[in-house]
Design an enzyme around this catalytic site. Sequence first.
Site, PDB file in Angstrom:
ATOM      1  N   SER A   1       0.829  -1.214   0.000  1.00  0.00           N
ATOM      2  CA  SER A   1       0.000   0.000   0.000  1.00  0.00           C
ATOM      3  C   SER A   1       0.862   1.262   0.000  1.00  0.00           C
ATOM      4  O   SER A   1       0.486   2.271  -0.609  1.00  0.00           O
ATOM      5  CB  SER A   1      -0.978   0.002   1.183  1.00  0.00           C
ATOM      6  OG  SER A   1      -0.304   0.177   2.400  1.00  0.00           O
ATOM      7  N   ASN A   2       2.014   1.214   0.645  1.00  0.00           N
ATOM      8  CA  ASN A   2       2.906   2.385   0.591  1.00  0.00           C
ATOM      9  C   ASN A   2       3.489   2.572  -0.803  1.00  0.00           C
ATOM     10  O   ASN A   2       3.620   3.697  -1.285  1.00  0.00           O
ATOM     11  CB  ASN A   2       4.025   2.260   1.629  1.00  0.00           C
ATOM     12  CG  ASN A   2       3.557   2.687   3.006  1.00  0.00           C
ATOM     13  OD1 ASN A   2       3.397   3.868   3.270  1.00  0.00           O
ATOM     14  ND2 ASN A   2       3.294   1.723   3.867  1.00  0.00           N
TER      15      ASN A   2
ATOM     16  N   ARG B   1      13.370  -7.249   5.321  1.00  0.00           N
ATOM     17  CA  ARG B   1      14.693  -7.860   5.430  1.00  0.00           C
ATOM     18  C   ARG B   1      15.689  -6.830   5.916  1.00  0.00           C
ATOM     19  O   ARG B   1      15.531  -5.641   5.619  1.00  0.00           O
ATOM     20  CB  ARG B   1      15.171  -8.324   4.044  1.00  0.00           C
ATOM     21  CG  ARG B   1      14.927  -9.743   3.794  1.00  0.00           C
ATOM     22  CD  ARG B   1      15.292 -10.134   2.392  1.00  0.00           C
ATOM     23  NE  ARG B   1      14.310 -11.080   1.946  1.00  0.00           N
ATOM     24  CZ  ARG B   1      14.226 -12.326   2.398  1.00  0.00           C
ATOM     25  NH1 ARG B   1      15.102 -12.787   3.257  1.00  0.00           N
ATOM     26  NH2 ARG B   1      13.273 -13.113   1.979  1.00  0.00           N
TER      27      ARG B   1
ATOM     28  N   VAL C   1      18.985  -4.910   5.539  1.00  0.00           N
ATOM     29  CA  VAL C   1      19.854  -4.568   4.409  1.00  0.00           C
ATOM     30  C   VAL C   1      21.303  -4.837   4.827  1.00  0.00           C
ATOM     31  O   VAL C   1      21.752  -4.380   5.878  1.00  0.00           O
ATOM     32  CB  VAL C   1      19.649  -3.091   4.014  1.00  0.00           C
ATOM     33  CG1 VAL C   1      20.607  -2.695   2.899  1.00  0.00           C
ATOM     34  CG2 VAL C   1      18.200  -2.852   3.590  1.00  0.00           C
TER      35      VAL C   1
ATOM     36  N   HIS D   1       8.641   3.139   8.985  1.00  0.00           N
ATOM     37  CA  HIS D   1       8.341   2.202  10.077  1.00  0.00           C
ATOM     38  C   HIS D   1       7.138   2.713  10.864  1.00  0.00           C
ATOM     39  O   HIS D   1       7.062   3.899  11.182  1.00  0.00           O
ATOM     40  CB  HIS D   1       9.561   2.036  10.987  1.00  0.00           C
ATOM     41  CG  HIS D   1       9.301   1.044  12.065  1.00  0.00           C
ATOM     42  ND1 HIS D   1       9.300  -0.322  11.832  1.00  0.00           N
ATOM     43  CD2 HIS D   1       8.964   1.207  13.367  1.00  0.00           C
ATOM     44  CE1 HIS D   1       8.991  -0.953  12.952  1.00  0.00           C
ATOM     45  NE2 HIS D   1       8.778  -0.046  13.897  1.00  0.00           N
TER      46      HIS D   1
HETATM   47  C1  GAR Z   1       4.052  -0.589   6.724  1.00  0.00           C
HETATM   48  O1  GAR Z   1       3.203  -0.315   7.807  1.00  0.00           O
HETATM   49  C2  GAR Z   1       5.485  -0.301   7.081  1.00  0.00           C
HETATM   50  O2  GAR Z   1       5.628   0.796   7.954  1.00  0.00           O
HETATM   51  C3  GAR Z   1       5.880  -1.580   7.762  1.00  0.00           C
HETATM   52  O3  GAR Z   1       5.312  -2.569   6.956  1.00  0.00           O
HETATM   53  C4  GAR Z   1       4.074  -2.093   6.428  1.00  0.00           C
HETATM   54  C5  GAR Z   1       4.018  -2.390   4.956  1.00  0.00           C
HETATM   55  O4  GAR Z   1       2.735  -2.107   4.450  1.00  0.00           O
HETATM   56  N1  GAR Z   1       7.311  -1.726   7.856  1.00  0.00           N
HETATM   57  C6  GAR Z   1       7.925  -2.252   8.908  1.00  0.00           C
HETATM   58  O5  GAR Z   1       7.328  -2.730   9.854  1.00  0.00           O
HETATM   59  C7  GAR Z   1       9.439  -2.225   8.854  1.00  0.00           C
HETATM   60  N2  GAR Z   1       9.990  -2.703  10.059  1.00  0.00           N
HETATM   61  P1  GAR Z   1       2.505  -2.025   2.882  1.00  0.00           P
HETATM   62  O6  GAR Z   1       3.120  -3.283   2.261  1.00  0.00           O
HETATM   63  O7  GAR Z   1       1.014  -2.006   2.713  1.00  0.00           O
HETATM   64  O8  GAR Z   1       3.157  -0.767   2.377  1.00  0.00           O
END
Ligand code: GAR
Length: 190
Positions: A12-13, A90, A92, A108
């Site tokens: 979604s991001n 993952r 890096v 995050h």
């Molecule tokens: C997001 O909430 C991002 O902040 C988190 O994974 C989600 C991905 O959502 N990332 C972490 O937790 C990193 N440690 P998305 O696939 O819908 O963008």
Amino acid sequence: MRIAVFASGNGSNFQAIAEAIASGEVDATIAFLFCDKPKAYAIERAKQYNIPVISFTPKGFEDRVAYENEILKHLAEEKVDLVVLAGYMRIVGPTLLSAYADRIVNIHPSLLPDFPGRHGIQDAFEAGVPETGVTVHFVDEGVDTGPIIAQEKVAILPEDTLETLETRIHQVEHRIFPQVIQQLAQKNKG
Ligand code: GAR
């Protein structure tokens, strides 16, 4: 500025960034989506936006160095300026980090340094803290560490469930990640 977005799941991001570019809010080009999970929904989203996808898992490689060298080959071929981690689950490694020093950003879902790791939203919710939030930061060798670029607080309301909190956190993510990328694009222009 040419960016590569790395995602492992829903994406979604990634979509929020693609939309902000399409609408002209962000002055950048997504060279490709890199996905380490061949079945991730992020790949479907990339197809809808006609964004090239590169997808492979570390399994086919001898070690993480070989895996990241293959990623680097694509980044170099596509002249990528900035690597954007958008739910890339993952760590890096030094191969990518040294080639892209200060040019890898991550989002995050907590107010770092609080609640790093895979379950930032749930961990804050279960801890019973009154607020959590979203952090965008440059990536270093740690898990969800590195210099913070932007942070926004999100209150945890008494009536919140994990789901309602997740929804509000994601709304903030989808707004601030494109904003940060635009700031970096402006800087990249000089
Ligand atoms: C997001 O909430 C991002 O902040 C988190 O994974 C989600 C991905 O959502 N990332 C972490 O937790 C990193 N440690 P998305 O696939 O819908 O963008």
